[in-house]
Design a protein around this motif. Structure first.
Motif, PDB file in Angstrom:
ATOM      1  N   ARG A   1       0.840  -1.201   0.000  1.00  0.00           N
ATOM      2  CA  ARG A   1       0.000   0.000   0.000  1.00  0.00           C
ATOM      3  C   ARG A   1       0.877   1.254   0.000  1.00  0.00           C
ATOM      4  O   ARG A   1       0.550   2.254  -0.640  1.00  0.00           O
ATOM      5  CB  ARG A   1      -0.915  -0.027   1.218  1.00  0.00           C
ATOM      6  CG  ARG A   1      -2.144   0.837   1.071  1.00  0.00           C
ATOM      7  CD  ARG A   1      -3.133   0.714   2.239  1.00  0.00           C
ATOM      8  NE  ARG A   1      -3.651  -0.635   2.355  1.00  0.00           N
ATOM      9  CZ  ARG A   1      -3.554  -1.400   3.463  1.00  0.00           C
ATOM     10  NH1 ARG A   1      -2.950  -0.940   4.537  1.00  0.00           N
ATOM     11  NH2 ARG A   1      -4.048  -2.611   3.487  1.00  0.00           N
ATOM     12  N   GLU A   2       2.009   1.210   0.730  1.00  0.00           N
ATOM     13  CA  GLU A   2       2.911   2.364   0.787  1.00  0.00           C
ATOM     14  C   GLU A   2       3.703   2.538  -0.513  1.00  0.00           C
ATOM     15  O   GLU A   2       3.946   3.658  -0.955  1.00  0.00           O
ATOM     16  CB  GLU A   2       3.896   2.209   1.950  1.00  0.00           C
ATOM     17  CG  GLU A   2       3.262   2.317   3.319  1.00  0.00           C
ATOM     18  CD  GLU A   2       4.235   1.939   4.432  1.00  0.00           C
ATOM     19  OE1 GLU A   2       5.416   1.675   4.126  1.00  0.00           O
ATOM     20  OE2 GLU A   2       3.811   1.900   5.583  1.00  0.00           O
ATOM     21  N   SER A   3       4.135   1.438  -1.130  1.00  0.00           N
ATOM     22  CA  SER A   3       5.002   1.544  -2.301  1.00  0.00           C
ATOM     23  C   SER A   3       4.232   1.677  -3.611  1.00  0.00           C
ATOM     24  O   SER A   3       4.816   2.049  -4.627  1.00  0.00           O
ATOM     25  CB  SER A   3       5.933   0.327  -2.376  1.00  0.00           C
ATOM     26  OG  SER A   3       5.190  -0.856  -2.541  1.00  0.00           O
ATOM     27  N   LEU A   4       2.946   1.388  -3.635  1.00  0.00           N
ATOM     28  CA  LEU A   4       2.172   1.429  -4.869  1.00  0.00           C
ATOM     29  C   LEU A   4       2.158   2.812  -5.544  1.00  0.00           C
ATOM     30  O   LEU A   4       2.362   2.890  -6.757  1.00  0.00           O
ATOM     31  CB  LEU A   4       0.749   0.932  -4.622  1.00  0.00           C
ATOM     32  CG  LEU A   4      -0.120   0.755  -5.855  1.00  0.00           C
ATOM     33  CD1 LEU A   4       0.517  -0.264  -6.793  1.00  0.00           C
ATOM     34  CD2 LEU A   4      -1.512   0.313  -5.466  1.00  0.00           C
ATOM     35  N   PRO A   5       1.964   3.916  -4.821  1.00  0.00           N
ATOM     36  CA  PRO A   5       1.978   5.224  -5.503  1.00  0.00           C
ATOM     37  C   PRO A   5       3.325   5.524  -6.189  1.00  0.00           C
ATOM     38  O   PRO A   5       3.355   6.053  -7.302  1.00  0.00           O
ATOM     39  CB  PRO A   5       1.702   6.232  -4.389  1.00  0.00           C
ATOM     40  CG  PRO A   5       0.975   5.446  -3.349  1.00  0.00           C
ATOM     41  CD  PRO A   5       1.538   4.057  -3.428  1.00  0.00           C
ATOM     42  N   ALA A   6       4.426   5.168  -5.545  1.00  0.00           N
ATOM     43  CA  ALA A   6       5.738   5.406  -6.155  1.00  0.00           C
ATOM     44  C   ALA A   6       5.901   4.555  -7.417  1.00  0.00           C
ATOM     45  O   ALA A   6       6.432   5.026  -8.430  1.00  0.00           O
ATOM     46  CB  ALA A   6       6.852   5.090  -5.161  1.00  0.00           C
TER      47      ALA A   6
ATOM     48  N   GLN B   1       3.479   3.518  -9.340  1.00  0.00           N
ATOM     49  CA  GLN B   1       2.604   4.095 -10.365  1.00  0.00           C
ATOM     50  C   GLN B   1       3.250   5.317 -11.004  1.00  0.00           C
ATOM     51  O   GLN B   1       3.146   5.522 -12.214  1.00  0.00           O
ATOM     52  CB  GLN B   1       1.245   4.447  -9.758  1.00  0.00           C
ATOM     53  CG  GLN B   1       0.405   3.229  -9.446  1.00  0.00           C
ATOM     54  CD  GLN B   1      -0.867   3.562  -8.697  1.00  0.00           C
ATOM     55  OE1 GLN B   1      -0.951   4.564  -7.986  1.00  0.00           O
ATOM     56  NE2 GLN B   1      -1.876   2.715  -8.845  1.00  0.00           N
ATOM     57  N   ARG B   2       3.931   6.151 -10.191  1.00  0.00           N
ATOM     58  CA  ARG B   2       4.643   7.313 -10.743  1.00  0.00           C
ATOM     59  C   ARG B   2       5.762   6.854 -11.672  1.00  0.00           C
ATOM     60  O   ARG B   2       5.963   7.431 -12.744  1.00  0.00           O
ATOM     61  CB  ARG B   2       5.221   8.176  -9.610  1.00  0.00           C
ATOM     62  CG  ARG B   2       4.202   9.077  -8.942  1.00  0.00           C
ATOM     63  CD  ARG B   2       4.869  10.104  -8.039  1.00  0.00           C
ATOM     64  NE  ARG B   2       5.700   9.515  -6.997  1.00  0.00           N
ATOM     65  CZ  ARG B   2       5.257   9.083  -5.820  1.00  0.00           C
ATOM     66  NH1 ARG B   2       3.979   9.178  -5.527  1.00  0.00           N
ATOM     67  NH2 ARG B   2       6.085   8.571  -4.936  1.00  0.00           N
ATOM     68  N   GLN B   3       6.498   5.818 -11.278  1.00  0.00           N
ATOM     69  CA  GLN B   3       7.562   5.302 -12.134  1.00  0.00           C
ATOM     70  C   GLN B   3       6.993   4.771 -13.445  1.00  0.00           C
ATOM     71  O   GLN B   3       7.573   4.990 -14.504  1.00  0.00           O
ATOM     72  CB  GLN B   3       8.330   4.185 -11.428  1.00  0.00           C
ATOM     73  CG  GLN B   3       9.250   4.666 -10.333  1.00  0.00           C
ATOM     74  CD  GLN B   3       9.942   3.502  -9.637  1.00  0.00           C
ATOM     75  OE1 GLN B   3       9.513   2.354  -9.724  1.00  0.00           O
ATOM     76  NE2 GLN B   3      11.006   3.822  -8.918  1.00  0.00           N
TER      77      GLN B   3
END
Length: 167
Positions: free
Chosen positions: A52-57, A59-61
């Motif tokens: 849950r914490e790493s998913l936004p990063a 997605q940005r990549q």
């Protein structure tokens, strides 16, 4: 073996009082719950939190990589129409010959044609180089003369390359 184990367990269990049996049963149940929690549930819950914490990063990549891929496609398409000519083509072909380990005796520009002379060159290496420059610099062979040498695969050759007219 099973019978001995069952008999030993039955003997142990028969010797316990009701209070000890109750305490052992509840203790075993609690111990089973604690083991199940620490082995199964807690790692899964921690893994979900980490995802849950790493998913936004991530997605940005992905968005950045997609944008870079689109830009590379656009730049590649733009570069398709630009082929060097004249001295620029001569310099590009000379550099490419050196990159492929082929030593040119002479590279000269005659009109819009670049003439290349090679002595004691590997014919397979030359054909690989020719295929690469044909794709990279959009040139075509207008004239070529090759003379086989005594050593297998070695040739003396003269080739004239010009910008390709085919699109």
């Amino acid at each position: 073996m099973k019978a001995e184990l069952a008999q030993t367990w039955a003997g142990f269990w028969e010797q316990r009082s009701e209070r000890e049996k109750t305490l052992l049963t509840w203790g075993g149940g609690i111990l089973a719950v604690v083991i199940a929690w620490s082995v199964l549930w807690a790692p899964a819950q921690e893994g979900r939190a980490h995802l849950r914490e790493s998913l936004p990063a991530l997605q940005r990549q992905l968005a950045q990589m997609t944008a870079q891929s689109n830009e590379a496609r656009q730049l590649s398409a733009a570069a398709q129409g630009v082929a060097p000519t004249g001295a620029a083509l001569k310099d590009a072909l000379s550099a490419s010959l050196n990159d492929h380990g082929l030593a040119a005796v002479q590279v000269q520009v005659i009109g819009n044609v670049v003439q290349i002379q090679l002595k004691n060159a590997s014919f397979p290496a030359w054909t690989n180089w020719l295929d690469d420059v044909r794709k990279q610099f959009k040139v075509q062979v207008s004239e070529a003369h090759a003379t086989a040498l005594k050593e297998d695969g070695q040739v003396d050759l003269t080739a004239s390359l010009q910008p390709s007219t085919a699109k």
